[in-house]
Design a protein around this motif. Structure first.
Motif, PDB file in Angstrom:
ATOM      1  N   GLY A  50       0.789  -1.235   0.000  1.00  0.00           N
ATOM      2  CA  GLY A  50       0.000   0.000   0.000  1.00  0.00           C
ATOM      3  C   GLY A  50       0.811   1.269   0.000  1.00  0.00           C
ATOM      4  O   GLY A  50       0.248   2.358  -0.048  1.00  0.00           O
ATOM      5  N   LEU A  51       2.150   1.153   0.036  1.00  0.00           N
ATOM      6  CA  LEU A  51       3.014   2.334  -0.044  1.00  0.00           C
ATOM      7  C   LEU A  51       3.450   2.498  -1.503  1.00  0.00           C
ATOM      8  O   LEU A  51       3.904   1.533  -2.120  1.00  0.00           O
ATOM      9  CB  LEU A  51       4.261   2.156   0.827  1.00  0.00           C
ATOM     10  N   VAL A  52       3.318   3.708  -2.037  1.00  0.00           N
ATOM     11  CA  VAL A  52       3.668   3.947  -3.439  1.00  0.00           C
ATOM     12  C   VAL A  52       4.946   4.791  -3.491  1.00  0.00           C
ATOM     13  O   VAL A  52       5.032   5.854  -2.858  1.00  0.00           O
ATOM     14  CB  VAL A  52       2.530   4.693  -4.168  1.00  0.00           C
ATOM     15  N   PHE A  53       5.908   4.294  -4.237  1.00  0.00           N
ATOM     16  CA  PHE A  53       7.205   4.971  -4.356  1.00  0.00           C
ATOM     17  C   PHE A  53       7.476   5.304  -5.820  1.00  0.00           C
ATOM     18  O   PHE A  53       7.022   4.582  -6.727  1.00  0.00           O
ATOM     19  CB  PHE A  53       8.341   4.070  -3.852  1.00  0.00           C
ATOM     20  N   GLY A  54       8.255   6.357  -6.031  1.00  0.00           N
ATOM     21  CA  GLY A  54       8.661   6.725  -7.383  1.00  0.00           C
ATOM     22  C   GLY A  54      10.160   6.910  -7.454  1.00  0.00           C
ATOM     23  O   GLY A  54      10.806   7.274  -6.460  1.00  0.00           O
ATOM     24  N   SER A  55      10.692   6.647  -8.655  1.00  0.00           N
ATOM     25  CA  SER A  55      12.127   6.868  -8.862  1.00  0.00           C
ATOM     26  C   SER A  55      12.355   7.444 -10.247  1.00  0.00           C
ATOM     27  O   SER A  55      11.751   6.997 -11.223  1.00  0.00           O
ATOM     28  CB  SER A  55      12.907   5.557  -8.725  1.00  0.00           C
ATOM     29  N   PHE A  56      13.243   8.419 -10.335  1.00  0.00           N
ATOM     30  CA  PHE A  56      13.628   8.989 -11.627  1.00  0.00           C
ATOM     31  C   PHE A  56      14.690   8.133 -12.312  1.00  0.00           C
ATOM     32  O   PHE A  56      14.975   8.332 -13.484  1.00  0.00           O
ATOM     33  CB  PHE A  56      14.229  10.391 -11.426  1.00  0.00           C
ATOM     34  N   SER A  57      15.305   7.239 -11.558  1.00  0.00           N
ATOM     35  CA  SER A  57      16.505   6.568 -12.066  1.00  0.00           C
ATOM     36  C   SER A  57      16.221   5.135 -12.486  1.00  0.00           C
ATOM     37  O   SER A  57      15.540   4.388 -11.779  1.00  0.00           O
ATOM     38  CB  SER A  57      17.588   6.576 -10.986  1.00  0.00           C
ATOM     39  N   GLU A  58      16.803   4.740 -13.596  1.00  0.00           N
ATOM     40  CA  GLU A  58      16.717   3.351 -14.050  1.00  0.00           C
ATOM     41  C   GLU A  58      17.617   2.453 -13.206  1.00  0.00           C
ATOM     42  O   GLU A  58      17.509   1.233 -13.234  1.00  0.00           O
ATOM     43  CB  GLU A  58      17.130   3.248 -15.519  1.00  0.00           C
ATOM     44  N   GLU A  59      18.534   3.063 -12.477  1.00  0.00           N
ATOM     45  CA  GLU A  59      19.507   2.273 -11.704  1.00  0.00           C
ATOM     46  C   GLU A  59      18.945   1.780 -10.368  1.00  0.00           C
ATOM     47  O   GLU A  59      19.525   0.899  -9.743  1.00  0.00           O
ATOM     48  CB  GLU A  59      20.744   3.123 -11.389  1.00  0.00           C
ATOM     49  N   THR A  60      17.852   2.375  -9.905  1.00  0.00           N
ATOM     50  CA  THR A  60      17.333   1.988  -8.589  1.00  0.00           C
ATOM     51  C   THR A  60      16.842   0.543  -8.645  1.00  0.00           C
ATOM     52  O   THR A  60      16.021   0.206  -9.499  1.00  0.00           O
ATOM     53  CB  THR A  60      16.154   2.899  -8.189  1.00  0.00           C
ATOM     54  N   PRO A  61      17.328  -0.322  -7.769  1.00  0.00           N
ATOM     55  CA  PRO A  61      16.849  -1.716  -7.791  1.00  0.00           C
ATOM     56  C   PRO A  61      15.385  -1.780  -7.365  1.00  0.00           C
ATOM     57  O   PRO A  61      14.877  -0.820  -6.777  1.00  0.00           O
ATOM     58  CB  PRO A  61      17.740  -2.418  -6.767  1.00  0.00           C
ATOM     59  N   PRO A  62      14.688  -2.904  -7.635  1.00  0.00           N
ATOM     60  CA  PRO A  62      13.304  -3.019  -7.177  1.00  0.00           C
ATOM     61  C   PRO A  62      13.213  -2.719  -5.680  1.00  0.00           C
ATOM     62  O   PRO A  62      14.166  -2.979  -4.935  1.00  0.00           O
ATOM     63  CB  PRO A  62      12.960  -4.490  -7.463  1.00  0.00           C
ATOM     64  N   PHE A  63      12.063  -2.176  -5.246  1.00  0.00           N
ATOM     65  CA  PHE A  63      11.946  -1.680  -3.875  1.00  0.00           C
ATOM     66  C   PHE A  63      12.356  -2.715  -2.831  1.00  0.00           C
ATOM     67  O   PHE A  63      13.039  -2.390  -1.863  1.00  0.00           O
ATOM     68  CB  PHE A  63      10.514  -1.184  -3.607  1.00  0.00           C
ATOM     69  N   LYS A  64      11.931  -3.956  -3.036  1.00  0.00           N
ATOM     70  CA  LYS A  64      12.247  -4.992  -2.043  1.00  0.00           C
ATOM     71  C   LYS A  64      13.759  -5.167  -1.897  1.00  0.00           C
ATOM     72  O   LYS A  64      14.255  -5.371  -0.791  1.00  0.00           O
ATOM     73  CB  LYS A  64      11.619  -6.331  -2.445  1.00  0.00           C
ATOM     74  N   ASP A  65      14.467  -5.100  -3.002  1.00  0.00           N
ATOM     75  CA  ASP A  65      15.924  -5.217  -2.941  1.00  0.00           C
ATOM     76  C   ASP A  65      16.541  -3.935  -2.396  1.00  0.00           C
ATOM     77  O   ASP A  65      17.599  -3.954  -1.762  1.00  0.00           O
ATOM     78  CB  ASP A  65      16.512  -5.502  -4.328  1.00  0.00           C
ATOM     79  N   TYR A  66      15.890  -2.820  -2.677  1.00  0.00           N
ATOM     80  CA  TYR A  66      16.398  -1.502  -2.254  1.00  0.00           C
ATOM     81  C   TYR A  66      16.517  -1.436  -0.742  1.00  0.00           C
ATOM     82  O   TYR A  66      17.497  -0.927  -0.213  1.00  0.00           O
ATOM     83  CB  TYR A  66      15.441  -0.437  -2.780  1.00  0.00           C
ATOM     84  N   ILE A  67      15.510  -1.955  -0.015  1.00  0.00           N
ATOM     85  CA  ILE A  67      15.624  -1.859   1.447  1.00  0.00           C
ATOM     86  C   ILE A  67      16.074  -3.185   2.077  1.00  0.00           C
ATOM     87  O   ILE A  67      16.497  -3.190   3.225  1.00  0.00           O
ATOM     88  CB  ILE A  67      14.349  -1.316   2.123  1.00  0.00           C
ATOM     89  N   GLY A  68      15.969  -4.287   1.357  1.00  0.00           N
ATOM     90  CA  GLY A  68      16.478  -5.563   1.867  1.00  0.00           C
ATOM     91  C   GLY A  68      15.461  -6.321   2.696  1.00  0.00           C
ATOM     92  O   GLY A  68      14.517  -5.748   3.249  1.00  0.00           O
ATOM     93  N   ALA A  69      15.688  -7.631   2.810  1.00  0.00           N
ATOM     94  CA  ALA A  69      14.689  -8.533   3.403  1.00  0.00           C
ATOM     95  C   ALA A  69      14.366  -8.188   4.855  1.00  0.00           C
ATOM     96  O   ALA A  69      13.215  -8.254   5.283  1.00  0.00           O
ATOM     97  CB  ALA A  69      15.188  -9.972   3.302  1.00  0.00           C
ATOM     98  N   GLU A  70      15.384  -7.815   5.621  1.00  0.00           N
ATOM     99  CA  GLU A  70      15.138  -7.588   7.048  1.00  0.00           C
ATOM    100  C   GLU A  70      14.211  -6.390   7.267  1.00  0.00           C
ATOM    101  O   GLU A  70      13.302  -6.428   8.109  1.00  0.00           O
ATOM    102  CB  GLU A  70      16.465  -7.358   7.774  1.00  0.00           C
ATOM    103  N   LEU A  71      14.411  -5.335   6.503  1.00  0.00           N
ATOM    104  CA  LEU A  71      13.561  -4.154   6.686  1.00  0.00           C
ATOM    105  C   LEU A  71      12.222  -4.302   5.970  1.00  0.00           C
ATOM    106  O   LEU A  71      11.224  -3.707   6.385  1.00  0.00           O
ATOM    107  CB  LEU A  71      14.303  -2.894   6.266  1.00  0.00           C
ATOM    108  N   ILE A  72      12.170  -5.123   4.922  1.00  0.00           N
ATOM    109  CA  ILE A  72      10.868  -5.469   4.336  1.00  0.00           C
ATOM    110  C   ILE A  72      10.024  -6.151   5.410  1.00  0.00           C
ATOM    111  O   ILE A  72       8.822  -5.881   5.568  1.00  0.00           O
ATOM    112  CB  ILE A  72      11.054  -6.393   3.108  1.00  0.00           C
ATOM    113  N   ALA A  73      10.673  -7.022   6.201  1.00  0.00           N
ATOM    114  CA  ALA A  73       9.932  -7.745   7.244  1.00  0.00           C
ATOM    115  C   ALA A  73       9.328  -6.782   8.261  1.00  0.00           C
ATOM    116  O   ALA A  73       8.253  -7.043   8.816  1.00  0.00           O
ATOM    117  CB  ALA A  73      10.851  -8.744   7.934  1.00  0.00           C
ATOM    118  N   SER A  74       9.991  -5.672   8.508  1.00  0.00           N
ATOM    119  CA  SER A  74       9.424  -4.751   9.504  1.00  0.00           C
ATOM    120  C   SER A  74       8.287  -3.920   8.909  1.00  0.00           C
ATOM    121  O   SER A  74       7.420  -3.450   9.657  1.00  0.00           O
ATOM    122  CB  SER A  74      10.510  -3.877  10.144  1.00  0.00           C
TER     123      SER A  74
END
Ligand code: FES
Ligand code: FE2
Length: 415
Positions: free
Chosen positions: A157-181
């Protein structure tokens, strides 16, 4: 987009090899502010835009910002979400100037150029002129004048935007441990209970740091320590993403420590103070654990907050080098009873611009801003917990996550 660099006539040298010191200039230099727009906000970052639930129907839109860039977030006819720069391709006018609304297409008020919800230019007023005179020439190609479109990723339910093609997918961007939180808090469909917004008299980074600074919570916020939301001797800790950019700070009721005799003695503590009505501090356990306070940052502009039953997201928007705006979206779950909503709203007195445990954050950044101007090459020090960027299992008396913020900043800024 190529990165800006510090001009030769204003060399910028980061003090030391680590991120345990930051020069005051980072809060006051307009050139650094301009670099941040390109290299950080329009660089390889996911910026929070809105919640899914704020734009439920096709054509619903909300306006927001990524750094200084004005953005329209719109629900498409097929249920997706588009994020478009809110700047007409003709002369650069804002297209949507209201906070929210519902549209079939996007029409610029200035000369009526029209875009569809994908940002494609579909109409140019008087394109062929009037009576065979005027209009655009044959070389005009509408396909070259669409709105700038951001990448979009949504999570719980959180919507994010990025101008850059280099940004990894959101789940990878913050990593599994913080996705869990995030999974821990957003367990059900959300409901917006309301908003606070406040202008902060300081550079955006001072508030970003403040959220990662678990060391200050029981010291600056006397209410915290006096009435027991957070005390330094409670259980909990700090988690960090692998790259240090994002963090979670949490406290939990661990019975052996959570008693009156274990209260840390700090000079500001008024032990004789008691709440006449303690129902504001009622905490109904609903997330499957004993966590009383969970503050999660997602670099660069989002905080996900659980304080007792008070859930919110906080969006940070820079407003010039020495000013920023903080928007709190107060949340509950769609299936909350009236009773639960009332409890959340009561607990909400703790936060927001005048919140009992957050009002000080609204001014302390201004204290730094006012003191920083005089000597831009002098620097802060962040020695608590050493000089590294590591998680902390037992203690929140560390500036590790703040050092992680500066690592993220330096990674993006290439400084
Ligand atoms: S500025 Fe938008 S139509 Fe001219
Ligand atoms: Fe604070």
């Amino acid at each position: 987009m190529s990165a800006l660099s510090i001009e030769d006539d204003a060399p910028f040298i980061w003090p030391g090899d680590d991120t345990s010191r930051a020069p005051y200039r980072v809060y006051t230099d307009p050139h650094i502010y301009a670099m941040e727009q390109k290299n950080l906000f329009q660089g390889p970052t996911w910026n929070f835009l809105c919640l899914d639930v704020e734009i439920p129907n096709p054509g619903d839109y909300k306006t927001t910002f990524v750094g200084d860039a004005p953005i329209i977030v719109v629900r498409t006819k097929d249920g997706g979400v588009n994020a478009l720069m809110n700047r007409c391709a003709h002369k650069g006018s804002l297209i949507c100037y209201k906070p929210r609304g519902n549209v079939q297409e996007l029409t610029c008020v200035y000369h009526n150029w029209v875009y569809n919800l994908d940002g494609k230019l579909t109409g140019v007023a008087f394109r062929k002129g009037v009576g065979g005179k005027g209009g655009v020439g044959p070389e005009f190609n509408a396909d070259e004048h669409n709105l700038v479109r951001l990448r979009v990723d949504t999570y719980r339910g959180l919507v994010f935007g990025s101008f850059s093609e280099e940004t990894p997918p959101f789940k990878d961007y913050i990593g599994a441990e913080l996705i869990a939180s995030i999974d821990r808090v957003f367990i059900k469909p959300l409901k917006v209970l309301g908003y606070h917004s406040q202008m902060l008299p300081n550079n955006w980074k001072l508030y970003a740091e403040n959220n990662k600074d678990s060391y200050h919570a029981s010291l600056l916020h006397v209410f915290h320590n006096t009435f027991g939301v957070v005390r330094p001797n409670m259980g909990g800790g700090i988690k960090l993403s692998e790259n240090g950019w994002h963090h979670l700070s949490y406290t939990e009721r661990t019975p052996p420590n959570d008693d009156e005799t274990g209260r840390e003695k700090v000079r500001s503590l008024k032990e004789q103070y008691k709440l006449h009505d303690s129902t504001m501090m009622e905490h109904r356990l609903e997330l499957g654990d004993l966590v009383t306070n969970s503050i999660q940052t997602i670099f660069p502009n989002l905080v996900v907050q659980q304080i007792l039953n008070c859930l919110a997201v906080r969006q940070l928007i820079p407003r010039g080098v020495d000013s920023s705006e903080l928007i709190w979206t107060v949340l509950g779950f769609a299936d909350d009873t009236e009773d639960m909503t009332a409890l959340r709203l009561k607990a909400n007195n703790l936060v927001g611009p005048a919140g009992f445990i957050s009002m000080e954050d609204g001014c302390v950044g201004g204290f730094v801003q006012r003191a920083a101007k005089a000597d831009p090459e002098a620097r802060t020090i962040m020695p608590m917990g050493g000089s590294g960027i590591e998680p902390s299992a037992g203690s929140r008396v560390t500036e590790s996550a703040v050092r992680g913020f500066w690592k993220g900043w330096r990674d993006c800024m290439k400084i």
